[in-house]
Design a protein around this motif. Sequence first.
Motif, PDB file in Angstrom:
ATOM      1  N   LEU A   1       0.712  -1.223  -0.002  1.00  0.00           N
ATOM      2  CA  LEU A   1       0.109   0.176  -0.001  1.00  0.00           C
ATOM      3  C   LEU A   1       0.659   1.304  -0.044  1.00  0.00           C
ATOM      4  CD1 LEU A   1      -2.487   1.390   0.121  1.00  0.00           C
ATOM      5  CD2 LEU A   1      -2.694   1.142   2.504  1.00  0.00           C
ATOM      6  N   ALA A   2       1.963   1.272   0.760  1.00  0.00           N
ATOM      7  CA  ALA A   2       2.671   2.307   0.858  1.00  0.00           C
ATOM      8  C   ALA A   2       3.349   2.840  -0.641  1.00  0.00           C
ATOM      9  CB  ALA A   2       3.896   2.169   1.765  1.00  0.00           C
ATOM     10  N   VAL A   3       3.792   1.599  -1.371  1.00  0.00           N
ATOM     11  CA  VAL A   3       4.298   1.732  -2.733  1.00  0.00           C
ATOM     12  C   VAL A   3       3.065   1.983  -3.642  1.00  0.00           C
ATOM     13  CG1 VAL A   3       5.576   0.671  -4.582  1.00  0.00           C
ATOM     14  CG2 VAL A   3       6.536   0.408  -2.227  1.00  0.00           C
ATOM     15  N   PHE A   4       1.980   1.564  -3.391  1.00  0.00           N
ATOM     16  CA  PHE A   4       1.052   1.939  -4.230  1.00  0.00           C
ATOM     17  C   PHE A   4       0.647   3.414  -4.157  1.00  0.00           C
ATOM     18  CE2 PHE A   4      -1.474  -2.163  -4.401  1.00  0.00           C
ATOM     19  CZ  PHE A   4      -0.677  -2.940  -4.981  1.00  0.00           C
ATOM     20  N   ALA A   5       0.660   3.941  -2.848  1.00  0.00           N
ATOM     21  CA  ALA A   5       0.485   5.367  -2.800  1.00  0.00           C
ATOM     22  C   ALA A   5       1.632   6.496  -3.482  1.00  0.00           C
ATOM     23  CB  ALA A   5       0.556   5.747  -1.275  1.00  0.00           C
ATOM     24  N   SER A   6       2.913   5.877  -3.533  1.00  0.00           N
ATOM     25  CA  SER A   6       3.767   6.774  -4.146  1.00  0.00           C
ATOM     26  C   SER A   6       3.600   6.578  -5.616  1.00  0.00           C
ATOM     27  CB  SER A   6       5.265   6.051  -3.677  1.00  0.00           C
ATOM     28  OG  SER A   6       5.599   6.392  -2.379  1.00  0.00           O
ATOM     29  N   ILE A   7       3.213   5.438  -6.027  1.00  0.00           N
ATOM     30  CA  ILE A   7       2.919   5.590  -7.458  1.00  0.00           C
ATOM     31  C   ILE A   7       1.614   6.301  -7.788  1.00  0.00           C
ATOM     32  CG2 ILE A   7       2.097   3.908  -9.371  1.00  0.00           C
ATOM     33  CD1 ILE A   7       3.504   1.517  -7.969  1.00  0.00           C
ATOM     34  N   ALA A   8       0.725   6.285  -7.158  1.00  0.00           N
ATOM     35  CA  ALA A   8      -0.562   7.012  -7.273  1.00  0.00           C
ATOM     36  C   ALA A   8      -0.302   8.481  -7.214  1.00  0.00           C
ATOM     37  CB  ALA A   8      -1.608   6.821  -6.200  1.00  0.00           C
ATOM     38  N   LYS A   9       0.655   8.937  -6.409  1.00  0.00           N
ATOM     39  CA  LYS A   9       1.051  10.391  -6.175  1.00  0.00           C
ATOM     40  C   LYS A   9       2.272  10.779  -7.133  1.00  0.00           C
ATOM     41  CE  LYS A   9       1.783   9.979  -1.733  1.00  0.00           C
ATOM     42  NZ  LYS A   9       2.026  10.288  -0.378  1.00  0.00           N
ATOM     43  N   GLY A  10       2.435   9.969  -8.007  1.00  0.00           N
ATOM     44  CA  GLY A  10       3.560  10.484  -9.117  1.00  0.00           C
ATOM     45  C   GLY A  10       5.093  10.582  -8.466  1.00  0.00           C
ATOM     46  N   GLU A  11       5.267   9.864  -7.276  1.00  0.00           N
ATOM     47  CA  GLU A  11       6.648  10.220  -6.764  1.00  0.00           C
ATOM     48  C   GLU A  11       7.670   9.470  -7.202  1.00  0.00           C
ATOM     49  OE1 GLU A  11       4.834  11.733  -2.473  1.00  0.00           O
ATOM     50  OE2 GLU A  11       5.667   9.559  -2.529  1.00  0.00           O
ATOM     51  N   VAL A  12       7.157   8.486  -8.117  1.00  0.00           N
ATOM     52  CA  VAL A  12       8.235   7.387  -8.441  1.00  0.00           C
ATOM     53  C   VAL A  12       8.500   7.595  -9.928  1.00  0.00           C
ATOM     54  CG1 VAL A  12       8.300   5.729  -6.415  1.00  0.00           C
ATOM     55  CG2 VAL A  12       6.586   5.436  -8.410  1.00  0.00           C
TER      56      VAL A  12
END
Length: 346
Positions: free
Chosen positions: A334-345
Motif C-alpha cells: 500500500l505504501a508503494v501504491f501510494a507513491s505510484i499514485a502520487k507520481g513520486e516514483v
Amino acid sequence: MRRLGRTLGTAALAVAVVAGTAGWAAGEGQAAVTGPPPGAAAWRADSVYGRALPDPAGAPPAEVARFFAGLDDSARRALVRSHPLVVGNLDGAPLALRYEANRIAVAATGEARYASLAAPGRQVLAFDPRGRGQVVEVFGDLERSRHVSVIVPGSDNDATSHDAARTPYTGPAGMARALRTVTRDVAVIAWTGYTTPVGVGWDVAVGRLAEAGAARLARFTAGLDAVGAPDPVLFCHSYGSVVCGLAARNTDATDVVAFGSPGMRAGTAAALGTRARVWAARGPSDWIADVPNVRFAGLGHGADPTSPAFGARHVPAADVRGHTGYFTPGTESLAVFASIAKGEVR
C-alpha cells in the motif's frame, strides 16, 4: 503426445483455479453487459434546442464534452431529469451532472440493495442496473485533484458487492478508500464498470469478459480525459489485470499496476503496447501463484507479470496476506501504491 497431455492438464488446472476474489464453487457463464444503458432509445429520439443528442453508443467522449459545453444550465438539468440513466453513464458529460443523474437513477430503481449508493456525499460516476449491476464511484475531488487512480477489480464484483461491509480493504470501494487515506491529494475511482466472472469456472480462464471490460475501461479513461482529469494510474487486481492488459494500449494511463495477477494476455510488459510504466506485485501466500501461466486454445492468461522475464517493475509485497490483502493499512504494498499514485516514483 506426452507434452500435449501435460499442456492439456495445465490448461485444465488453470480452469479450476484461475479466479478473482471469491470461493471455490463452480461459476456460471456470465453475459457481458455492454453498450449504452436502458433509456438510450428515448435519448436518441429527443433533442435540445433543435439539436440532436450525441449517440451514447458511438459518440466519442470528447464530442460529448463539447456538446454539453454548448448548453446552458437549464438544458443540462432538463436532460438529467429526463434521461438520468443515460447522462449518468455518458463518458464525457460533466462530472457534477453525472453524480446528480446517478442519484436519481439509483433512487428510481426502488431496490434496497442499491439504496446506499444514493446516500448524501457519495459520488457515483456510473450506475447500470442491468445484469448484476455495475457501478463506478469517486473518492476525493476528481475535478481538482492533481492525480487520479482507478481501481479495476477482479471476479465476483458488481453493484451490490462493490462496497460490501465484510470487505473493508478488499472490495473495490474498500481498496479505493484505503488508497485515498494515504494519498489525500489523489482522487481514487472504484471502477466496477464491467461484468466480472462469478466463482470459479470457464469465465475466469478465458478472455471473453475481459475483452468486453477492456473496451469499457478504454472508453472510461477517454471520458476522464475529455473532462480534463489527469492521466490515471490503473491498479488492476486479479482478473482485473487481464482487463487492464487488454486495455492498456488504448488508454493514456501513466502507470499500470497488476497485483494478484493470473497474467495480462501478453508475454512481456513491452508487448502490452503502452507507454505507461508497468508494475507487478504478488504476496507470498497469494494462491494465484499456483495458477499455471499458460495460454492454450484460448485458456489461461499468459506470462506471470511478477517474473523477471516479463519486465514489469517490482512492488514489494512480502507482508501481504492472501489474495486480497494488498491494500491493508500498514502493508509495504500500500505504501508503494501510494507513491505510484502520487507520481513520486520515476
